[in-house]
Each structure stands twice: as structure tokens, then as C-alpha cells.
Motif scaffolding. Structure first.
Motif, PDB file in Angstrom:
ATOM      1  N   VAL A  39     -89.630  95.412   6.747  1.00 51.37           N
ATOM      2  CA  VAL A  39     -89.002  94.193   5.437  1.00 51.37           C
ATOM      3  C   VAL A  39     -88.755  95.048   4.550  1.00 51.37           C
ATOM      4  O   VAL A  39     -88.164  94.315   3.368  1.00 51.37           O
ATOM      5  CB  VAL A  39     -90.780  92.922   6.255  1.00 51.37           C
ATOM      6  N   MET A  40     -89.517  95.757   4.084  1.00 52.81           N
ATOM      7  CA  MET A  40     -89.099  96.294   3.083  1.00 52.81           C
ATOM      8  C   MET A  40     -87.616  96.685   2.900  1.00 52.81           C
ATOM      9  O   MET A  40     -86.974  96.897   1.929  1.00 52.81           O
ATOM     10  CB  MET A  40     -90.033  97.655   2.847  1.00 52.81           C
ATOM     11  N   LYS A  41     -87.083  97.681   3.960  1.00 55.32           N
ATOM     12  CA  LYS A  41     -86.358  97.877   3.916  1.00 55.32           C
ATOM     13  C   LYS A  41     -84.227  96.348   4.100  1.00 55.32           C
ATOM     14  O   LYS A  41     -84.184  97.074   3.209  1.00 55.32           O
ATOM     15  CB  LYS A  41     -85.732  99.016   5.220  1.00 55.32           C
ATOM     16  N   LEU A  42     -85.496  95.752   4.425  1.00 55.53           N
ATOM     17  CA  LEU A  42     -84.615  94.370   4.622  1.00 55.53           C
ATOM     18  C   LEU A  42     -84.230  93.983   2.598  1.00 55.53           C
ATOM     19  O   LEU A  42     -83.656  93.695   1.798  1.00 55.53           O
ATOM     20  CB  LEU A  42     -84.733  93.615   4.782  1.00 55.53           C
ATOM     21  N   ALA A  43     -85.575  94.082   2.048  1.00 60.78           N
ATOM     22  CA  ALA A  43     -85.542  93.688   1.231  1.00 60.78           C
ATOM     23  C   ALA A  43     -84.433  94.157  -0.273  1.00 60.78           C
ATOM     24  O   ALA A  43     -83.682  93.434  -1.156  1.00 60.78           O
ATOM     25  CB  ALA A  43     -86.528  93.440   0.866  1.00 60.78           C
ATOM     26  N   GLN A  44     -84.809  96.069  -0.187  1.00 57.76           N
ATOM     27  CA  GLN A  44     -84.132  96.552  -0.619  1.00 57.76           C
ATOM     28  C   GLN A  44     -82.459  96.449  -0.115  1.00 57.76           C
ATOM     29  O   GLN A  44     -82.151  96.582  -1.413  1.00 57.76           O
ATOM     30  CB  GLN A  44     -84.575  97.992  -0.516  1.00 57.76           C
TER      31      GLN A  44
END
Length: 108
Positions: free
Chosen positions: A33-38
Motif C-alpha cells: 500500500v505504501m509503495k502505491l502511495a509513493q
């Protein structure tokens, strides 16, 4: 599901970026999820440190943990601001949940 960054009230760091909302496949973990957000907002760029228990967030948006001052990134689940019992690799958010990364002072 969503992901957002927050700072404890008495911290003087800049205002965090807006929450990012996603539709993701079932079973995706908080790290992904954090990879998508970045990809959506540069402020969600993050670094991790590999520990015995898996990856641990070290910095988000160039704001690093400061163990000497007791500041760390902690992961919570909304609604209800429940502290995560899992690390970023093992937390699999459910439908309607939001992962909140809070930069706050306290014990690690």
C-alpha cells in the motif's frame, strides 16, 4: 482503503500530505500500500530497515525516526485509531480500513 500520514500535535514538522485512497486486491499488505502511495505523491516516499520481525519504517517524506529523542513512525488502523499489532509486511488491511502512519514520541 486509504493511507495517511500524521504528526503528533506538539511536533513542528510541516503539514502532512492528503490521505491517499485506493482500491486494491484482497490480501495486499501495508508495505505494498505504501509503495502505491509513493507513486501518487512524493511525500509518501519511505525507507525501511530489515529487522528480525520484518521491515520497519525508518523514514517517510524525509522525516526519520529519532531514537535519541524518542520519535518513531507508528502504524495505526482507522477507524478507531487502533495500534497495529503487526508490522508493515504482515498487516493486511480490510475493506474500509485506513492505515495511519503517525510520527510521535514514545517508547519504540
Amino acid at each position: 482503503m486509504c493511507v495517511k500520514l500524521e504528526f503528533e500535535r506538539n511536533h513542528t514538522i510541516w503539514k502532512p500530505p492528503p490521505a491517499e485512497y485506493f482500491t486494491v486486491r484482497k490480501g495486499i499488505n501495508a508495505y505494498e500500500v505504501m509503495k502505491l502511495a509513493q507513486r501518487r505523491h512524493p511525500c509518501y516516499n519511505f525507507t525501511t530497515q530489515l529487522t528480525t520481525w520484518g521491515k520497519r519504517i525508518v523514514s517517510i517524506c524525509k522525516v526519520s525516526q529519532e531514537p535519541a529523542l524518542g520519535f518513531y513512525w507508528r502504524m495505526y488502523i482507522d477507524p478507531g485509531r487502533t495500534p497495529s499489532q503487526y508490522g508493515i509486511d504482515d498487516l493486511i488491511p480490510r475493506h474500509g480500513q485506513c492505515i495511519v502512519f503517525l510520527y510521535e514520541q514514545g517508547d519504540c
